[in-house]
Design a protein around this motif. Structure first.
Motif, PDB file in Angstrom:
ATOM      1  N   SER A 135     -11.822  13.209 -24.318  1.00  0.00           N
ATOM      2  CA  SER A 135     -13.068  13.438 -23.576  1.00  0.00           C
ATOM      3  C   SER A 135     -14.296  13.378 -24.490  1.00  0.00           C
ATOM      4  CB  SER A 135     -13.020  14.791 -22.871  1.00  0.00           C
ATOM      5  OG  SER A 135     -12.949  15.834 -23.826  1.00  0.00           O
ATOM      6  N   THR A 136     -14.103  12.979 -25.755  1.00  0.00           N
ATOM      7  CA  THR A 136     -15.219  12.891 -26.701  1.00  0.00           C
ATOM      8  C   THR A 136     -15.383  11.450 -27.188  1.00  0.00           C
ATOM      9  OG1 THR A 136     -13.860  13.317 -28.658  1.00  0.00           O
ATOM     10  CG2 THR A 136     -14.743  15.247 -27.503  1.00  0.00           C
ATOM     11  N   HIS A 162     -18.603  14.809 -21.859  1.00  0.00           N
ATOM     12  CA  HIS A 162     -17.751  14.453 -20.719  1.00  0.00           C
ATOM     13  C   HIS A 162     -16.697  15.534 -20.476  1.00  0.00           C
ATOM     14  CE1 HIS A 162     -19.233  10.497 -19.663  1.00  0.00           C
ATOM     15  NE2 HIS A 162     -19.250  10.138 -20.940  1.00  0.00           N
ATOM     16  N   TYR A 163     -16.203  15.568 -19.237  1.00  0.00           N
ATOM     17  CA  TYR A 163     -15.196  16.565 -18.841  1.00  0.00           C
ATOM     18  C   TYR A 163     -13.798  15.963 -18.732  1.00  0.00           C
ATOM     19  CZ  TYR A 163     -19.417  19.102 -17.607  1.00  0.00           C
ATOM     20  OH  TYR A 163     -20.640  19.700 -17.652  1.00  0.00           O
ATOM     21  N   SER A 164     -13.707  14.647 -18.895  1.00  0.00           N
ATOM     22  CA  SER A 164     -12.404  13.989 -18.790  1.00  0.00           C
ATOM     23  C   SER A 164     -12.403  12.780 -19.722  1.00  0.00           C
ATOM     24  CB  SER A 164     -12.156  13.571 -17.334  1.00  0.00           C
ATOM     25  OG  SER A 164     -10.846  13.076 -17.185  1.00  0.00           O
ATOM     26  N   VAL A 168     -12.810   9.553 -21.745  1.00  0.00           N
ATOM     27  CA  VAL A 168     -13.865   8.535 -21.836  1.00  0.00           C
ATOM     28  C   VAL A 168     -13.206   7.159 -21.801  1.00  0.00           C
ATOM     29  CG1 VAL A 168     -15.750   7.614 -23.230  1.00  0.00           C
ATOM     30  CG2 VAL A 168     -15.344  10.083 -23.158  1.00  0.00           C
ATOM     31  N   SER A 196     -21.867   5.879 -21.988  1.00  0.00           N
ATOM     32  CA  SER A 196     -20.415   6.076 -21.917  1.00  0.00           C
ATOM     33  C   SER A 196     -20.004   6.388 -20.490  1.00  0.00           C
ATOM     34  CB  SER A 196     -19.982   7.214 -22.855  1.00  0.00           C
ATOM     35  OG  SER A 196     -20.635   8.421 -22.513  1.00  0.00           O
ATOM     36  N   SER A 206     -16.695   7.694 -17.935  1.00  0.00           N
ATOM     37  CA  SER A 206     -15.516   8.566 -18.048  1.00  0.00           C
ATOM     38  C   SER A 206     -14.821   8.725 -16.703  1.00  0.00           C
ATOM     39  CB  SER A 206     -15.967   9.940 -18.579  1.00  0.00           C
ATOM     40  OG  SER A 206     -14.997  10.932 -18.339  1.00  0.00           O
ATOM     41  N   ASP A 232     -14.418  11.395 -15.435  1.00  0.00           N
ATOM     42  CA  ASP A 232     -15.078  12.499 -14.724  1.00  0.00           C
ATOM     43  C   ASP A 232     -16.139  11.973 -13.756  1.00  0.00           C
ATOM     44  OD1 ASP A 232     -17.265  11.774 -16.263  1.00  0.00           O
ATOM     45  OD2 ASP A 232     -17.219  13.548 -17.538  1.00  0.00           O
ATOM     46  N   ASN A 277     -18.798  10.347 -14.362  1.00  0.00           N
ATOM     47  CA  ASN A 277     -20.164  10.384 -14.892  1.00  0.00           C
ATOM     48  C   ASN A 277     -20.395   9.240 -15.872  1.00  0.00           C
ATOM     49  OD1 ASN A 277     -20.983  12.769 -13.566  1.00  0.00           O
ATOM     50  ND2 ASN A 277     -20.003  14.031 -15.128  1.00  0.00           N
ATOM     51  N   LEU A 281     -22.930   8.827 -19.047  1.00  0.00           N
ATOM     52  CA  LEU A 281     -23.880   9.583 -19.862  1.00  0.00           C
ATOM     53  C   LEU A 281     -24.668   8.631 -20.775  1.00  0.00           C
ATOM     54  CD1 LEU A 281     -21.828  12.727 -21.003  1.00  0.00           C
ATOM     55  CD2 LEU A 281     -23.237  12.421 -18.966  1.00  0.00           C
TER      56      LEU A 281
END
Length: 308
Positions: A224-225, A243-245, A247, A261, A263, A265, A267, A269
């Protein structure tokens, strides 16, 4: 999702036509590559393949051809010609599925391909006789008696490829948790050590390299990073957390020096460069000498107490 021409399964790659925004391309696990007309949002052409499509790429430098390189479940690299609408060119040499493809930004006929067979091959697509070279992580110094296969780029599936913006170097990622930097003209492994580079993807890794930075950075999805490395020293600079999930992909926008990015999740970003180093928690801004503060951060407001 309600669009009649929507892809049926996971979309792996999307790319604008390099010369104008009237057209873009998308490829998917539904075994198709679609050429979209931006104005009508209808497919102008659809290429069908026998297996899953992992990656496709159009050359940013090409002026004499309109070929789209496509990596699929087949070991054969497909070249689709936008002008003729046919998939007449095939590059043979890999032994397993082709997970990533990338044209050189420097030479319009040079293509790099990465495969589950642990190999990265460089091709001149004008030559029908075979690839130009197969990258060797040991630079030809491995003994013949070794159990490792000769001319492997990684000790695992190679599922990520990215050229530097000048085309002089090629960065690869494998499921051996390694990233390697290659001299793209000699094929030499530069032996930069990035340490363990997290790679659990069963698909292609959509990582990216900065453009116009000094030094240049690699942005690599890691769970998630996003891990940020300096390309030529191998230093891990930071991990971008937000992110929460998982990438899925990173794209660098050189005009604004921004990173985007995407993901699982749901989103997207946008990351912008820090204007200064963040302060340690135990130091307050007021205790710093004034010249250490960036002017953009200075408080320009005055209160009535100060004026009185």
């Amino acid at each position: 999702r309600s669009h009649p021409d929507v892809h049926k399964f996971s979309v792996e790659t999307v790319q604008w036509y390099p010369h104008d925004t009237g057209m873009f391309t998308s490829s998917s696990f539904d075994k198709t590559l679609k050429i979209w007309d931006t104005n009508t949002l209808q497919p102008a052409d659809v290429f069908h393949f026998e297996g899953t499509v992992y990656s496709h790429h159009m050359s940013p430098a090409a002026t004499k051809h309109c070929l789209i390189a496509v990596g699929t479940r087949s070991p054969k690299v497909q070249l689709c010609d936008l002008k003729s609408g046919s998939c007449s060119h095939i590059l043979q040499g890999h032994r397993q599925e082709v997970l990533a493809v990338s044209w050189s930004p420097r030479h319009e006929y040079i293509l790099a391909t990465a495969s589950a067979d642990s190999r990265v091959k460089l091709w001149d697509v004008r030559r029908a006789s075979g690839c130009l070279s197969t990258l060797d992580q040991h630079n030809g110094e491995k003994s013949k008696a070794s159990s490792e296969a000769a001319n492997t780029a990684h000790n695992g599936r190679v599922n990520g490829l990215c050229y530097t913006s000048d085309g002089l170097h090629l960065l690869t990622i494998g499921t051996d948790d390694r990233m390697r930097l290659w001299n793209s003209s000699t094929g030499e492994n530069t032996l930069v050590n990035y340490g363990k580079v997290c790679n659990e993807s069963r698909k292609g890794v959509k990582f990216t390299i900065s453009c116009g930075c000094n030094p240049d950075f690699a942005f690599v999805p890691c769970d998630s990073t996003i891990a940020v490395y300096t390309i030529f020293t191998g230093e891990l600079i930071t991990m971008l957390r937000g992110h929460y999930s998982t990438v899925d992909c990173c794209v660098f926008q050189p005009n604004f020096q921004e990173l985007y990015s995407g993901s699982k999740d749901c989103n997207i970003l946008a990351w912008i460069p820090a204007l200064r180093e963040p302060l340690p928690d135990d130091i307050s801004e007021k205790s710093l000498p004034q010249q250490h503060l960036n002017l953009a951060y200075e408080d320009a407001w005055s209160s009535s107490d100060d004026e009185g």
